[in-house]
Design a protein around this motif. Structure first.
Motif, mmCIF file in Angstrom:
data_model
loop_
_atom_site.group_PDB
_atom_site.id
_atom_site.type_symbol
_atom_site.label_atom_id
_atom_site.label_comp_id
_atom_site.label_asym_id
_atom_site.label_seq_id
_atom_site.Cartn_x
_atom_site.Cartn_y
_atom_site.Cartn_z
ATOM 1 N N GLU A 1 -25.237 -16.596 -16.160
ATOM 2 C CA GLU A 1 -24.361 -16.520 -14.989
ATOM 3 C C GLU A 1 -23.147 -17.437 -15.128
ATOM 4 O O GLU A 1 -22.018 -17.068 -14.761
ATOM 5 N N GLU A 2 -23.367 -18.644 -15.662
ATOM 6 C CA GLU A 2 -22.270 -19.600 -15.810
ATOM 7 C C GLU A 2 -21.200 -19.064 -16.758
ATOM 8 O O GLU A 2 -19.996 -19.201 -16.503
ATOM 9 N N SER A 3 -21.629 -18.456 -17.850
ATOM 10 C CA SER A 3 -20.676 -17.885 -18.804
ATOM 11 C C SER A 3 -19.913 -16.722 -18.187
ATOM 12 O O SER A 3 -18.710 -16.552 -18.424
ATOM 13 N N GLN A 4 -20.603 -15.913 -17.404
ATOM 14 C CA GLN A 4 -19.938 -14.792 -16.736
ATOM 15 C C GLN A 4 -18.815 -15.284 -15.825
ATOM 16 O O GLN A 4 -17.707 -14.743 -15.832
ATOM 17 N N LEU A 5 -19.095 -16.328 -15.052
ATOM 18 C CA LEU A 5 -18.078 -16.875 -14.138
ATOM 19 C C LEU A 5 -16.942 -17.527 -14.910
ATOM 20 O O LEU A 5 -15.765 -17.332 -14.589
ATOM 21 N N ALA A 6 -17.289 -18.307 -15.929
ATOM 22 C CA ALA A 6 -16.263 -18.996 -16.711
ATOM 23 C C ALA A 6 -15.333 -17.996 -17.394
ATOM 24 O O ALA A 6 -14.108 -18.156 -17.384
ATOM 25 N N TYR A 7 -15.909 -16.944 -17.961
ATOM 26 C CA TYR A 7 -15.078 -15.957 -18.666
ATOM 27 C C TYR A 7 -14.267 -15.111 -17.693
ATOM 28 O O TYR A 7 -13.131 -14.721 -17.989
ATOM 29 N N LEU A 8 -14.835 -14.825 -16.523
ATOM 30 C CA LEU A 8 -14.098 -14.085 -15.503
ATOM 31 C C LEU A 8 -12.814 -14.830 -15.128
ATOM 32 O O LEU A 8 -11.725 -14.249 -15.108
ATOM 33 N N TYR A 9 -12.937 -16.129 -14.849
ATOM 34 C CA TYR A 9 -11.763 -16.911 -14.468
ATOM 35 C C TYR A 9 -10.841 -17.145 -15.666
ATOM 36 O O TYR A 9 -9.625 -17.234 -15.505
ATOM 37 N N TYR A 10 -11.416 -17.247 -16.859
ATOM 38 C CA TYR A 10 -10.596 -17.398 -18.071
ATOM 39 C C TYR A 10 -9.661 -16.199 -18.236
ATOM 40 O O TYR A 10 -8.460 -16.358 -18.455
ATOM 41 N N THR A 11 -10.205 -15.000 -18.122
ATOM 42 C CA THR A 11 -9.379 -13.794 -18.300
ATOM 43 C C THR A 11 -8.387 -13.638 -17.142
ATOM 44 O O THR A 11 -7.248 -13.212 -17.348
ATOM 45 N N PHE A 12 -8.823 -14.003 -15.942
ATOM 46 C CA PHE A 12 -7.943 -13.915 -14.780
ATOM 47 C C PHE A 12 -6.741 -14.853 -14.944
ATOM 48 O O PHE A 12 -5.590 -14.445 -14.750
ATOM 49 N N LEU A 13 -7.002 -16.098 -15.315
ATOM 50 C CA LEU A 13 -5.910 -17.055 -15.485
ATOM 51 C C LEU A 13 -5.022 -16.693 -16.673
ATOM 52 O O LEU A 13 -3.814 -16.940 -16.645
ATOM 53 N N SER A 14 -5.609 -16.119 -17.711
ATOM 54 C CA SER A 14 -4.823 -15.720 -18.883
ATOM 55 C C SER A 14 -3.687 -14.798 -18.475
ATOM 56 O O SER A 14 -2.539 -14.960 -18.893
ATOM 57 N N ASN A 15 -4.010 -13.821 -17.628
ATOM 58 C CA ASN A 15 -2.997 -12.835 -17.237
ATOM 59 C C ASN A 15 -2.103 -13.322 -16.115
ATOM 60 O O ASN A 15 -0.895 -13.089 -16.125
ATOM 61 N N THR A 16 -2.671 -14.024 -15.143
ATOM 62 C CA THR A 16 -1.889 -14.365 -13.955
ATOM 63 C C THR A 16 -1.086 -15.650 -14.074
ATOM 64 O O THR A 16 -0.110 -15.846 -13.342
ATOM 65 N N LYS A 17 -1.487 -16.547 -15.006
ATOM 66 C CA LYS A 17 -0.814 -17.847 -15.075
ATOM 67 C C LYS A 17 -0.349 -18.258 -16.473
ATOM 68 O O LYS A 17 0.602 -19.020 -16.607
ATOM 69 N N CYS A 18 -1.018 -17.786 -17.499
ATOM 70 C CA CYS A 18 -0.806 -18.374 -18.832
ATOM 71 C C CYS A 18 -0.001 -17.496 -19.794
ATOM 72 O O CYS A 18 0.937 -17.965 -20.424
ATOM 73 N N HIS A 19 -0.385 -16.233 -19.948
ATOM 74 C CA HIS A 19 0.330 -15.356 -20.876
ATOM 75 C C HIS A 19 1.698 -14.967 -20.307
ATOM 76 O O HIS A 19 1.942 -15.071 -19.110
ATOM 77 N N ILE A 20 2.575 -14.506 -21.180
ATOM 78 C CA ILE A 20 3.843 -13.926 -20.725
ATOM 79 C C ILE A 20 3.518 -12.530 -20.214
ATOM 80 O O ILE A 20 3.349 -11.590 -20.987
ATOM 81 N N SER A 21 3.358 -12.420 -18.912
ATOM 82 C CA SER A 21 2.926 -11.159 -18.306
ATOM 83 C C SER A 21 3.695 -10.922 -17.021
ATOM 84 O O SER A 21 4.364 -11.820 -16.499
ATOM 85 N N VAL A 22 3.582 -9.706 -16.501
ATOM 86 C CA VAL A 22 4.223 -9.373 -15.218
ATOM 87 C C VAL A 22 3.736 -10.318 -14.130
ATOM 88 O O VAL A 22 4.510 -10.836 -13.318
ATOM 89 N N ASN A 23 2.430 -10.563 -14.103
ATOM 90 C CA ASN A 23 1.858 -11.419 -13.056
ATOM 91 C C ASN A 23 2.331 -12.858 -13.153
ATOM 92 O O ASN A 23 2.695 -13.479 -12.152
ATOM 93 N N SER A 24 2.318 -13.429 -14.370
ATOM 94 C CA SER A 24 2.692 -14.842 -14.512
ATOM 95 C C SER A 24 4.187 -15.052 -14.257
ATOM 96 O O SER A 24 4.584 -16.020 -13.600
ATOM 97 N N LEU A 25 5.015 -14.147 -14.748
ATOM 98 C CA LEU A 25 6.460 -14.277 -14.500
ATOM 99 C C LEU A 25 6.789 -13.997 -13.032
ATOM 100 O O LEU A 25 7.728 -14.568 -12.469
ATOM 101 N N GLY A 26 5.960 -13.139 -12.413
ATOM 102 C CA GLY A 26 6.178 -12.812 -11.008
ATOM 103 C C GLY A 26 5.960 -13.993 -10.074
ATOM 104 O O GLY A 26 6.374 -13.948 -8.904
#
Length: 282
Positions: free
Chosen positions: A181-206
């Motif tokens: 369960e801990e890995s599921q939560l950690a990876y869920l937030y990892y992928t979420f932050l990757s797109n919304t805050k970290c990578h050069i993406s529509v979401n992060s630039l937005g």
């Protein structure tokens, strides 16, 4: 003596004098959050000191991962005080990756070491190829060509010995522990932050793009309240995961009650002030 004019945020961004005032405001307004981060840092640094690198390869690697984890936690606190946005979340993502790496190591030590070794040999081979293809290095001396050829053969032989050829990334670490369960939560937030805050993406630039009616604007801004609270929430969660893994695996549950108490007090506080909702009230 000439008095130097204080620089404004719109002039120098996070290097401006304005940020000094912001640091005071953030530290004062989010005193509870910084106190929690401080408590987590103290207990993790204590656990780092208690890990014995001579006990086993597994404990030695766990101690190395703990260094990375503690430094990332400390960096989060520093960045938060300065009001940085995406960089704060970038380091939170490092915390999540460190947790997933630790979980993978504890689940399958041999696999963790093998993919790390393969990645190291691949990195060296890629590095040599990059040097050879670089236009600024197209006239390599003969001795370097000879050295590269020898090293390339050695690395190729080493790679043949390794069975697992996965790249040690958060996604690969997760595959080994995806039932936890801990890995599921950690990876869920990892992928979420990757797109919304970290990578050069529509979401992060937005994050910096505003639309009001027909007007469009781009704002160079500091972190906002919602980002601070969601970021600290994730730090507390992943720190709890990491610390408990270490404690159960190497320290005979010495710190378990203290770790759980810190996490419990934080989440109760956030429920009390309306930042979170208890699952029983949904």
């Amino acid at each position: 003596m000439t008095k130097t004019r204080k620089t404004k945020f719109h002039e120098c961004g996070f290097l401006s004098d304005d940020v000094e005032d912001v640091k005071i405001n953030i530290t004062t307004q989010y005193e509870e959050e910084f106190e929690i981060l401080s408590k987590l840092n103290i207990i993790l640094m204590e656990m780092f000191g208690e890990l014995n690198a001579n006990n086993s390869r597994k404990e030695r690697l766990a101690k190395l991962l703990t260094i990375r984890f503690c430094q990332s936690l400390q960096a989060c606190s520093i960045l938060l005080r300065h009001g940085l946005n995406s960089e704060f979340f970038l380091i939170i993502r490092n915390l999540q990756e460190c947790y997933l790496a630790l979980a993978c190591l504890l689940k399958d030590e041999s696999y963790f070491c093998e993919i790390s070794s393969y990645d190291e040999t691949r990195f060296k081979k890629t590095g040599m190829s990059s040097i050879e293809k670089n236009v600024y290095n197209n006239k390599k001396p003969d001795y370097l060509n000879k050295k590269f050829n020898t090293q390339r053969k050695y690395l190729a032989d080493e790679q043949k010995k390794l069975q697992d050829k996965d790249k040690p990334t958060a996604g690969i670490f997760f595959k080994k522990t995806e039932q936890e369960e801990e890995s599921q939560l950690a990876y869920l937030y990892y992928t979420f932050l990757s797109n919304t805050k970290c990578h050069i993406s529509v979401n992060s630039l937005g994050d910096y793009y505003n639309i009001k009616g027909d007007e469009k604007s781009i704002t160079f801004r500091m972190i906002n309240s919602d980002e601070i609270c969601s970021g600290v929430e994730e730090i507390v969660r992943v720190c709890g995961f990491f610390a408990l893994k270490l404690d159960v695996s190497f320290l005979n549950r010495k710190h378990e009650s203290h770790i759980n108490e810190i996490s419990k007090n934080f989440f109760e506080y956030y429920i009390q002030i309306g930042k979170l909702v208890h699952k029983n009230k949904i």
